[in-house]
Enzyme design. Structure first.
Site, PDB file in Angstrom:
ATOM      1  N   SER A  81     -52.394  95.799  -7.521  1.00  0.00           N
ATOM      2  CA  SER A  81     -51.730  94.514  -7.721  1.00  0.00           C
ATOM      3  C   SER A  81     -50.695  94.254  -6.615  1.00  0.00           C
ATOM      4  O   SER A  81     -51.030  94.281  -5.434  1.00  0.00           O
ATOM      5  CB  SER A  81     -51.126  94.456  -9.122  1.00  0.00           C
ATOM      6  OG  SER A  81     -50.880  93.130  -9.520  1.00  0.00           O
ATOM      7  N   ASP A 139     -56.951  91.846 -11.857  1.00  0.00           N
ATOM      8  CA  ASP A 139     -55.794  92.694 -11.572  1.00  0.00           C
ATOM      9  C   ASP A 139     -56.061  94.193 -11.776  1.00  0.00           C
ATOM     10  O   ASP A 139     -56.515  94.613 -12.836  1.00  0.00           O
ATOM     11  CB  ASP A 139     -54.649  92.263 -12.486  1.00  0.00           C
ATOM     12  CG  ASP A 139     -53.289  92.651 -11.952  1.00  0.00           C
ATOM     13  OD1 ASP A 139     -53.148  93.771 -11.441  1.00  0.00           O
ATOM     14  OD2 ASP A 139     -52.360  91.820 -12.043  1.00  0.00           O
TER      15      ASP A 139
END
Length: 261
Positions: free
Chosen positions: A43, A155
């Site tokens: 991320s 993500d």
């Protein structure tokens, strides 16, 4: 015969705006001659690590983020798979990574993302770095996911917030990880839908984080717990927290490197 150069792996964890602390950590490392051979990011850790691996000037990156219109992260659309189309952030990533491919880098970069179809962590290490980062930062329900081959990528924090396991697959002398989620003095404040989603992801990853953290040689945890996931407008303070955390352990890290033959 002189000592061989120790091989260093650096793992940069997820944390949305809190992940800007990674910039401060890297600044202090560079100032002290600590240069990772391998960077594994998830991320926001993937974004900072990827941009760094592409040769970004960390001081310039610091200043650019402080002056940036944070709305660049959010180009809102009528939701189908996500509220944010990601066109603006994709443009920014192309700019910051200089449109480089993984095979053009001088160091090894690995980006963690999550495939919604298989439920597995996917390690991205080929092709466009900007596309890999774009996948790794795609918060479900907020960002439109990235379709790649037979995968729907979102993500990396969903399955691996601090991807130490990926770094452990390499033969390294020292493994350093930076966590910006489960830090000292963490205060949960729910102000918007991003905070709801990110806090939910944090809870899901707590047990996995505790297991992963035990496999590091050094774990840095900048004190960014008081900042919300959306606090990009507080970048200077968050980056400074990264610098503080790195300074606290840099001498121990240098000593450990000095002991490696």
């Amino acid at each position: 015969m002189g000592k061989k150069k120790p091989k260093i792996a650096l793992v940069l964890g997820a944390g949305s705006a809190r992940g800007l602390a990674h910039i401060g950590v890297l600044q202090v490392f560079n100032e002290n001659g600590i240069f990772p051979d391998i960077i594994v990011g998830s991320s926001m850790g993937a974004m900072v690590g990827g941009v760094y691996a592409c040769g970004a000037d960390l001081a310039m990156l610091d200043k650019m983020i402080a002056r940036m219109d944070n709305r660049i992260f959010f180009d809102v659309r009528v939701p189908r798979l996500g509220f944010v189309a990601g066109r603006k952030i994709s443009y920014l990533l192309d700019l910051l990574t200089k449109k480089k491919q993984f095979n053009e880098l001088d160091i090894i970069l690995q980006v963690a993302a999550t495939d919604l179809l298989s439920g597995q962590t996917i390690v991205l290490e080929e092709g466009s770095i900007a596309e890999a980062i774009r996948a790794s930062i795609s918060i479900p329900g907020i960002f439109h996911p990235v379709k790649k081959e037979e995968m729907i990528l979102v993500d990396g924090a969903i399955t691996d917030r601090l991807p130490v396991d990926i770094a452990l697959q390499h033969d390294v002398d020292l493994l350093i990880a930076v966590d910006v989620t489960f830090t000292e003095g963490r205060a949960v404040e729910i102000r918007n839908v991003l905070d709801v989603i990110m806090s939910s992801l944090d809870l899901m990853q707590k047990q996995h984080f505790e297991a992963s953290a035990q496999n590091t040689d050094f774990l840095l945890q900048p004190r960014v717990g008081a900042f919300a996931s959306s606090d990009f407008n507080k970048s200077a303070e968050i980056i400074e927290m990264g610098r503080v955390a790195a300074r606290e352990q840099v001498n121990d890290i240098l000593a450990a490197l000095g002991e490696i033959n």
